[in-house]
Design an enzyme around this catalytic site. Structure first.
Site, mmCIF file in Angstrom:
data_model
loop_
_atom_site.group_PDB
_atom_site.id
_atom_site.type_symbol
_atom_site.label_atom_id
_atom_site.label_comp_id
_atom_site.label_asym_id
_atom_site.label_seq_id
_atom_site.Cartn_x
_atom_site.Cartn_y
_atom_site.Cartn_z
ATOM 1 N N LYS A 119 6.054 4.261 1.298
ATOM 2 C CA LYS A 119 6.242 3.588 2.370
ATOM 3 C C LYS A 119 5.512 2.618 2.956
ATOM 4 O O LYS A 119 5.362 1.620 3.680
ATOM 5 C CB LYS A 119 5.857 4.941 2.924
ATOM 6 N N ARG B 68 6.096 15.084 8.845
ATOM 7 C CA ARG B 68 5.990 15.433 8.426
ATOM 8 C C ARG B 68 6.226 16.665 7.707
ATOM 9 O O ARG B 68 5.516 18.036 6.630
ATOM 10 C CB ARG B 68 4.328 15.380 7.359
ATOM 11 N N ARG C 95 -2.709 2.225 -7.844
ATOM 12 C CA ARG C 95 -2.765 1.976 -6.720
ATOM 13 C C ARG C 95 -4.492 1.535 -6.250
ATOM 14 O O ARG C 95 -4.869 2.041 -6.166
ATOM 15 C CB ARG C 95 -2.302 2.988 -5.256
ATOM 16 N N ARG D 153 -0.451 17.114 -3.051
ATOM 17 C CA ARG D 153 0.755 16.117 -2.054
ATOM 18 C C ARG D 153 2.357 16.339 -2.600
ATOM 19 O O ARG D 153 2.144 16.117 -1.250
ATOM 20 C CB ARG D 153 0.242 15.077 -1.534
ATOM 21 N N ARG E 78 -8.211 4.647 -2.878
ATOM 22 C CA ARG E 78 -8.422 6.504 -2.139
ATOM 23 C C ARG E 78 -8.766 7.173 -2.762
ATOM 24 O O ARG E 78 -8.920 7.339 -4.353
ATOM 25 C CB ARG E 78 -7.258 6.842 -1.806
HETATM 26 P P1 ADP Z 1 0.467 8.772 1.159
HETATM 27 O O1 ADP Z 1 0.886 7.304 1.639
HETATM 28 O O2 ADP Z 1 -0.156 8.884 -0.137
HETATM 29 O O3 ADP Z 1 1.934 9.874 1.448
HETATM 30 P P2 ADP Z 1 -1.356 9.207 3.974
HETATM 31 O O4 ADP Z 1 -1.491 8.530 3.353
HETATM 32 O O5 ADP Z 1 0.125 9.405 4.354
HETATM 33 O O6 ADP Z 1 -0.477 9.115 1.757
HETATM 34 O O7 ADP Z 1 -1.738 10.316 4.031
HETATM 35 C C1 ADP Z 1 -3.303 11.184 3.309
HETATM 36 C C2 ADP Z 1 -3.319 12.206 4.144
HETATM 37 O O8 ADP Z 1 -3.207 12.025 5.615
HETATM 38 C C3 ADP Z 1 -2.745 13.525 3.518
HETATM 39 O O9 ADP Z 1 -2.821 13.868 2.373
HETATM 40 C C4 ADP Z 1 -2.991 14.506 4.581
HETATM 41 O O10 ADP Z 1 -4.286 15.412 4.472
HETATM 42 C C5 ADP Z 1 -3.019 13.420 5.144
HETATM 43 N N1 ADP Z 1 -2.215 12.717 6.834
HETATM 44 C C6 ADP Z 1 -1.551 12.440 6.408
HETATM 45 N N2 ADP Z 1 -0.874 12.224 7.621
HETATM 46 C C7 ADP Z 1 -0.357 13.347 7.869
HETATM 47 C C8 ADP Z 1 0.469 13.940 8.594
HETATM 48 N N3 ADP Z 1 1.819 13.190 9.310
HETATM 49 N N4 ADP Z 1 0.571 15.217 8.939
HETATM 50 C C9 ADP Z 1 -0.558 15.791 8.348
HETATM 51 N N5 ADP Z 1 -1.319 15.539 7.730
HETATM 52 C C10 ADP Z 1 -1.354 13.724 7.413
HETATM 53 P P1 ADP Z 2 3.219 5.450 0.184
HETATM 54 O O1 ADP Z 2 2.419 4.687 1.250
HETATM 55 O O2 ADP Z 2 4.263 6.057 0.022
HETATM 56 O O3 ADP Z 2 2.436 6.394 -0.134
HETATM 57 P P2 ADP Z 2 2.635 3.277 -1.102
HETATM 58 O O4 ADP Z 2 3.119 1.653 -0.701
HETATM 59 O O5 ADP Z 2 1.490 2.905 -1.280
HETATM 60 O O6 ADP Z 2 2.964 4.409 -0.965
HETATM 61 O O7 ADP Z 2 2.937 2.836 -2.717
HETATM 62 C C1 ADP Z 2 2.464 3.533 -3.957
HETATM 63 C C2 ADP Z 2 1.906 2.210 -4.849
HETATM 64 O O8 ADP Z 2 3.133 2.256 -5.470
HETATM 65 C C3 ADP Z 2 0.680 0.963 -4.585
HETATM 66 O O9 ADP Z 2 0.167 0.532 -5.665
HETATM 67 C C4 ADP Z 2 2.447 -0.280 -4.455
HETATM 68 O O10 ADP Z 2 2.020 -0.894 -4.766
HETATM 69 C C5 ADP Z 2 3.075 0.733 -6.002
HETATM 70 N N1 ADP Z 2 5.325 0.469 -5.576
HETATM 71 C C6 ADP Z 2 5.183 0.680 -3.649
HETATM 72 N N2 ADP Z 2 6.242 0.145 -3.707
HETATM 73 C C7 ADP Z 2 7.239 0.071 -5.188
HETATM 74 C C8 ADP Z 2 7.992 -0.428 -5.770
HETATM 75 N N3 ADP Z 2 8.840 -0.118 -5.665
HETATM 76 N N4 ADP Z 2 8.173 -0.647 -7.603
HETATM 77 C C9 ADP Z 2 6.749 -0.357 -8.101
HETATM 78 N N5 ADP Z 2 5.554 -0.093 -7.012
HETATM 79 C C10 ADP Z 2 5.573 -0.089 -5.936
#
Ligand code: ADP
Ligand code: ADP
Ligand code: ZN
Length: 216
Positions: free
Chosen positions: A13, A88, A127, A172, A161
């Site tokens: 994302k 979410r 990541r 998660r 992170r």
């Molecule tokens: P990822 O990109 O790995 O999905 P995020 O960076 O979006 O993770 O979120 C990291 C953490 O922040 C989540 O595990 C949760 O604890 C909190 N968080 C983020 N967005 C939300 C949301 N919309 N509702 C509740 N908790 C959230």
């Molecule tokens: P999210 O925001 O959904 O948690 P990220 O965009 O941070 O996910 O992506 C998670 C990890 O996977 C990052 O290290 C990113 O560089 C890698 N990544 C993202 N998209 C791809 C893909 N299509 N193929 C391989 N690795 C990816």
């Protein structure tokens, strides 16, 4: 245009949102980034959220929806929004409807990044991001062109992170399955959901999303 990028942790994302921002001048609204900024600044929200985030659980709906509302207010109503990691839960989806209406906006697309769960742990534990500009990288899938130097800004400092460890990732993913995946039918009923193969290479995922945005 207002779009939601939906998918489990590690689906891509953030990676895709950054690219859409560059191509379309839209704004990325990541509640995860906003919460991490609050933790860093030790605001009251941040102090409360930290332990919850470290466990991989969800922060309260009211807190994240207030962050989104404030951000939309600050950015002005003519700039497109990419919601990344929000909503979410079903209550957040309802709150987003109200918030958008309050800003004279409507949702155009909900794009679900479909990924293979086994790949997610691998993606998340590999990541890292640029400490200066936030550009996202991966130990195997997306290394900087020059080792140790950010492609985008030239910084040599990177960070990881604290919640990107296998145990927290499992929590998660369970939260995603239990609380986030069930909101898809709300949007399906409105006919605005598109699915993209999130296992494809990063550039192909972007192209697929661009195709969806171009359709209207
Ligand atoms: P990822 O990109 O790995 O999905 P995020 O960076 O979006 O993770 O979120 C990291 C953490 O922040 C989540 O595990 C949760 O604890 C909190 N968080 C983020 N967005 C939300 C949301 N919309 N509702 C509740 N908790 C959230
Ligand atoms: P999210 O925001 O959904 O948690 P990220 O965009 O941070 O996910 O992506 C998670 C990890 O996977 C990052 O290290 C990113 O560089 C890698 N990544 C993202 N998209 C791809 C893909 N299509 N193929 C391989 N690795 C990816
Ligand atoms: Zn950088």
């Amino acid at each position: 245009m207002n779009i939601i990028l939906l998918g489990p942790p590690g689906a891509g994302k953030g990676t895709q949102a950054t690219r859409l921002v560059e191509h379309h001048g839209m704004r990325q609204l990541s509640t995860g980034d906003m919460l991490r900024a609050a933790v860093k600044a030790q605001t009251p929200v941040g102090l409360k959220a930290k332990a919850i985030m470290d466990r991989g659980e969800l922060v309260s709906d009211e807190v994240v929806s207030a962050l989104i509302d404030a951000e939309l207010t600050a950015m002005g109503d003519h700039v497109g929004a990419i919601f990344d990691g929000y909503p979410r839960t079903a209550p957040q989806a309802g709150q987003l409807d109200e918030i958008l209406a309050g800003h004279g906006r409507k949702l155009d697309h909900v794009i679900e990044l479909e990924v293979d769960e086994d790949a997610l742990v691998d993606r998340i534990t590999g990541r890292f991001t640029c400490a200066n500009c936030g550009e996202g990288y991966h130990d195997r899938y997306k290394l900087p062109a020059v080792e140790g130097v950010c492609d985008r800004c030239g910084s040599t400092e990177f960070k990881r992170r604290p919640d990107d460890n296998e145990e927290t990732v499992r929590t998660r993913m369970a939260e995603y399955r239990a609380k986030t995946a069930p909101i898809l039918p709300i949007y399906e009923a409105r006919g605005i959901v598109s699915r993209v193969d999130g296992m494809a290479p990063i550039g192909e995922v972007t192209a697929a999303i661009e195709g969806i945005l171009a359709k209207r």
